[in-house]
Design a protein around this motif. Structure first.
Motif, PDB file in Angstrom:
ATOM      1  N   LYS A  22       0.735  -1.310  -0.197  1.00  0.00           N
ATOM      2  CA  LYS A  22      -0.121   0.310   0.026  1.00  0.00           C
ATOM      3  C   LYS A  22       0.713   1.466  -0.173  1.00  0.00           C
ATOM      4  O   LYS A  22       2.129   1.040   0.437  1.00  0.00           O
ATOM      5  N   ARG A  23       0.030   1.905  -0.743  1.00  0.00           N
ATOM      6  CA  ARG A  23       1.296   3.189  -0.641  1.00  0.00           C
ATOM      7  C   ARG A  23       0.873   4.276   0.554  1.00  0.00           C
ATOM      8  O   ARG A  23       0.390   4.920   0.055  1.00  0.00           O
ATOM      9  N   LEU A  24       2.134   4.855   1.021  1.00  0.00           N
ATOM     10  CA  LEU A  24       1.636   5.852   2.309  1.00  0.00           C
ATOM     11  C   LEU A  24       1.967   7.404   1.276  1.00  0.00           C
ATOM     12  O   LEU A  24       2.575   7.365   0.453  1.00  0.00           O
ATOM     13  N   PRO A  25       1.243   8.571   1.625  1.00  0.00           N
ATOM     14  CA  PRO A  25       2.030   9.422   1.198  1.00  0.00           C
ATOM     15  C   PRO A  25       3.202   9.575   1.550  1.00  0.00           C
ATOM     16  O   PRO A  25       3.511   9.464   2.929  1.00  0.00           O
ATOM     17  N   PRO A  26       4.292  10.789   1.118  1.00  0.00           N
ATOM     18  CA  PRO A  26       5.351  11.597   0.994  1.00  0.00           C
ATOM     19  C   PRO A  26       5.827  10.991   2.650  1.00  0.00           C
ATOM     20  O   PRO A  26       4.517  12.026   3.003  1.00  0.00           O
ATOM     21  N   ALA A  57       3.616  21.570   2.076  1.00  0.00           N
ATOM     22  CA  ALA A  57       2.383  21.398   0.909  1.00  0.00           C
ATOM     23  C   ALA A  57       3.891  21.456  -0.820  1.00  0.00           C
ATOM     24  O   ALA A  57       3.564  20.429  -1.833  1.00  0.00           O
ATOM     25  N   THR A  58       4.052  22.325  -1.026  1.00  0.00           N
ATOM     26  CA  THR A  58       5.781  22.398  -1.785  1.00  0.00           C
ATOM     27  C   THR A  58       6.545  21.320  -1.842  1.00  0.00           C
ATOM     28  O   THR A  58       6.620  21.113  -3.185  1.00  0.00           O
ATOM     29  N   LYS A  59       6.761  21.587  -0.645  1.00  0.00           N
ATOM     30  CA  LYS A  59       7.805  19.478  -1.048  1.00  0.00           C
ATOM     31  C   LYS A  59       7.373  18.031  -0.880  1.00  0.00           C
ATOM     32  O   LYS A  59       7.421  17.349  -1.644  1.00  0.00           O
ATOM     33  N   TYR A  60       5.609  18.153  -0.316  1.00  0.00           N
ATOM     34  CA  TYR A  60       5.307  17.149  -0.569  1.00  0.00           C
ATOM     35  C   TYR A  60       4.233  16.811  -1.365  1.00  0.00           C
ATOM     36  O   TYR A  60       3.593  16.021  -2.201  1.00  0.00           O
ATOM     37  N   GLY A  61       3.223  17.781  -1.697  1.00  0.00           N
ATOM     38  CA  GLY A  61       2.430  17.946  -2.368  1.00  0.00           C
ATOM     39  C   GLY A  61       0.810  18.185  -1.138  1.00  0.00           C
ATOM     40  O   GLY A  61       1.120  18.615   0.153  1.00  0.00           O
ATOM     41  N   PRO A  62       0.156  18.060  -1.542  1.00  0.00           N
ATOM     42  CA  PRO A  62      -1.508  18.087  -0.499  1.00  0.00           C
ATOM     43  C   PRO A  62      -1.452  17.127   0.510  1.00  0.00           C
ATOM     44  O   PRO A  62      -2.311  17.438   1.075  1.00  0.00           O
ATOM     45  N   VAL A  63      -0.993  16.409   0.056  1.00  0.00           N
ATOM     46  CA  VAL A  63      -0.902  15.230   1.054  1.00  0.00           C
ATOM     47  C   VAL A  63       0.362  15.180   1.084  1.00  0.00           C
ATOM     48  O   VAL A  63       1.471  14.180   0.468  1.00  0.00           O
ATOM     49  N   SER A  64       0.229  15.169   3.451  1.00  0.00           N
ATOM     50  CA  SER A  64       1.493  14.308   3.115  1.00  0.00           C
ATOM     51  C   SER A  64       1.456  13.172   4.907  1.00  0.00           C
ATOM     52  O   SER A  64       0.748  13.029   5.771  1.00  0.00           O
ATOM     53  N   LYS A  65       2.419  12.546   5.033  1.00  0.00           N
ATOM     54  CA  LYS A  65       2.938  11.624   6.174  1.00  0.00           C
ATOM     55  C   LYS A  65       3.319  12.158   7.764  1.00  0.00           C
ATOM     56  O   LYS A  65       4.424  13.007   7.263  1.00  0.00           O
ATOM     57  N   MET A  66       3.295  12.442   8.553  1.00  0.00           N
ATOM     58  CA  MET A  66       4.090  12.969   9.495  1.00  0.00           C
ATOM     59  C   MET A  66       3.678  11.971  11.224  1.00  0.00           C
ATOM     60  O   MET A  66       2.765  11.288  11.213  1.00  0.00           O
ATOM     61  N   GLY A  78      -6.311  21.668   1.402  1.00  0.00           N
ATOM     62  CA  GLY A  78      -7.639  22.126   0.398  1.00  0.00           C
ATOM     63  C   GLY A  78      -8.460  21.272   0.003  1.00  0.00           C
ATOM     64  O   GLY A  78      -9.345  21.354   1.561  1.00  0.00           O
ATOM     65  N   GLN A  79      -9.129  22.041  -0.826  1.00  0.00           N
ATOM     66  CA  GLN A  79     -10.565  21.425  -1.356  1.00  0.00           C
ATOM     67  C   GLN A  79     -10.712  20.141  -1.000  1.00  0.00           C
ATOM     68  O   GLN A  79     -11.825  20.001  -0.424  1.00  0.00           O
ATOM     69  N   ALA A  80     -10.369  18.991  -1.566  1.00  0.00           N
ATOM     70  CA  ALA A  80     -10.492  17.647  -1.175  1.00  0.00           C
ATOM     71  C   ALA A  80     -10.117  17.069  -0.186  1.00  0.00           C
ATOM     72  O   ALA A  80     -11.088  16.630   0.783  1.00  0.00           O
TER      73      ALA A  80
END
Length: 440
Positions: A22-26, A57-66, A78-80
């Motif tokens: 499964k692909r986890l967010p970056p 958001a610039t580094k990983y996009g609108p979804v990222s894990k931490m 974002g809107q999504a």
């Protein structure tokens, strides 16, 4: 066991191993427990949280894990993200607060409950917090506001708005929720309450001298005092006292089908603490930033003043405001809603996933928490406001009555032109918003 069966099992094992993971967010989960918590908190207090989000958001996009506050977290933005949060039916995501909030406010508060428990407790709280009930307490709130202005504003040339609004809103809460009059007992609750909320957004490591440790100790004291109040109110009810004195007597009086109290004592305590936080912070922050807007924009001030003066002139001198008067304050409340939209009291909202969720090409694993930043459009904010009973209607009445008295009794100007603010975690105007005031 047949060779055919063994062969099928072996093929299944091989196919499972060949399936892509499964692909986890970056992103990175960072240091265990701490993760990115300190970075976010520092950014909030330096008023650079929006930049912190933009950089992610610039580094990983609108979804990222931490990792935040001890839990693996997926940040969505974002809107999504708004669509996912505000259209969830409760089967995929549930209410959730950080571990620090959960341990400070208690695990039986509405933000932690789901399903039938959530519906039961929400219904009980709504019986007191809905407009039809709160309209009976407008006079009680107004008396607190009048007394506050007389003690802390009249005759002064300079005041600092935010700490005064926190004092006012907490006095209203003590009166309305507990029926607790001014005095040493109320002062003691104020002291512990301020310590309690200080560590609500903190890394949940209970070490001496940390914010979290101080908050836990203060929370235990607040709960002890509330338990004592509940015992006293229960005796008053047994002796024939009214069930409509305050929130505690109201909740103690609600019975289930078996004629037992509908809410447990822990549920009453934890949810009163939740409403204390929601009502106190929302109102004090909202009124403070409205005072700043009215000082900065003469046109908005003039329109609010006109609306409030018309209401004042329609009443005999000294007569208390009515529910019908509040309903006429439409423009004032539009200003309040716009203030909440542009300076949201809450930085972001947490949810917990109940199953794996496919989102924007990634998987958010079941049991992880999500954080979405609150940068809402008008439609999403209406949904939030309409569905959040925790302090919303209470904050609305407090705000309208307070602004009515402020604009009709005082004029003011800002002592500094700094329109910035920081978060701790609520928005705090720089220097607490000092203003010069003149009584009319």
């Amino acid at each position: 066991m047949s060779l055919d069966f063994v062969g099928i099992v072996l093929v299944d094992v091989i196919m499972r191993r060949r399936r892509p993971l499964k692909r986890l967010p970056p992103g990175s989960l960072g240091i265990p427990v701490i993760g990115q918590s300190l970075g976010l908190l520092w950014a909030m207090r330096a008023n650079t949280a929006e930049k912190w989000i933009a950089d992610r958001a610039t580094k990983y996009g609108p979804v990222s894990k931490m990792s935040l506050f001890g839990k693996p977290t997926v940040f969505i933005h974002g809107q999504a993200a708004n669509k996912l949060v505000f259209t969830s039916d409760g089967s995929k995501m549930s209410n959730h607060q950080t571990e620090s909030v959960k341990r400070i406010l208690g695990d039986r508060c509405l933000l932690e409950l789901s399903g039938q428990d959530h519906m039961r407790v929400r219904k009980a709280l709504a019986s007191f917090l809905k407009p039809d009930s709160l309209k009976n307490y407008v006079g009680k709130m107004e008396e607190e506001i009048r007394l506050h202005l007389l003690m802390h504003w009249q005759g002064k040339q300079k005041v600092t708005v935010l700490p005064l609004m926190k004092t006012l809103t907490f006095n209203i809460i003590c009166s309305l929720l507990f029926g607790l009059e001014r005095g040493a007992r109320r002062d003691s609750i104020v002291q512990y309450f301020q310590q309690m909320i200080g560590g609500m957004w903190s890394v949940p490591v209970n070490l001496l001298f940390t914010r979290f440790n101080r908050s836990l100790k203060a929370s235990a004291e607040v709960q002890r005092m509330l338990k004592q109040l509940i015992s006293e109110k229960r005796i008053e009810l047994e002796n024939g006292a009214s069930s409509h004195q305050d929130l505690i007597t109201c909740l103690l009086s609600i019975r289930g089908e078996d004629n037992q109290e509908l809410m447990s004592e822990d549920e009453i305590i934890h949810n009163i603490m939740l409403i204390m936080v929601a009502g106190h912070d929302t109102s004090s922050v909202l009124i403070t930033f409205m005072v700043r807007i009215l000082a900065n924009d003469p046109n908005i001030h003039a329109a609010v003043l006109t609306e409030q003066e018309e209401i004042k002139k329609s009443k005999p001198s000294g007569e208390l405001l009515t529910w019908e008067d509040l309903a006429k304050m439409k423009y004032t409340w539009r200003v309040a809603m716009e203030t909440l939209r542009t300076v949201p009291p809450v930085f972001g909202g947490f949810r917990k996933t109940l199953e794996d969720i496919d989102y924007e090409g990634y998987i958010i694993p079941s049991g992880w928490q999500t954080l979405s930043s609150v940068k809402l459009g008008n439609n999403e904010f209406r949904i939030l406001a309409d569905t959040d009973i925790l302090g919303y209607e209470l904050a609305k009445i407090e705000t309208l009555v307070t602004i009515h008295y402020l604009v009709t009794q005082f004029t003011w100007q800002l002592c500094c032109n700094d329109n910035g603010y920081r978060r701790d975690p609520m928005p705090v105007p720089n220097q607490g918003l000092p203003i010069q005031i003149v009584s009319k």
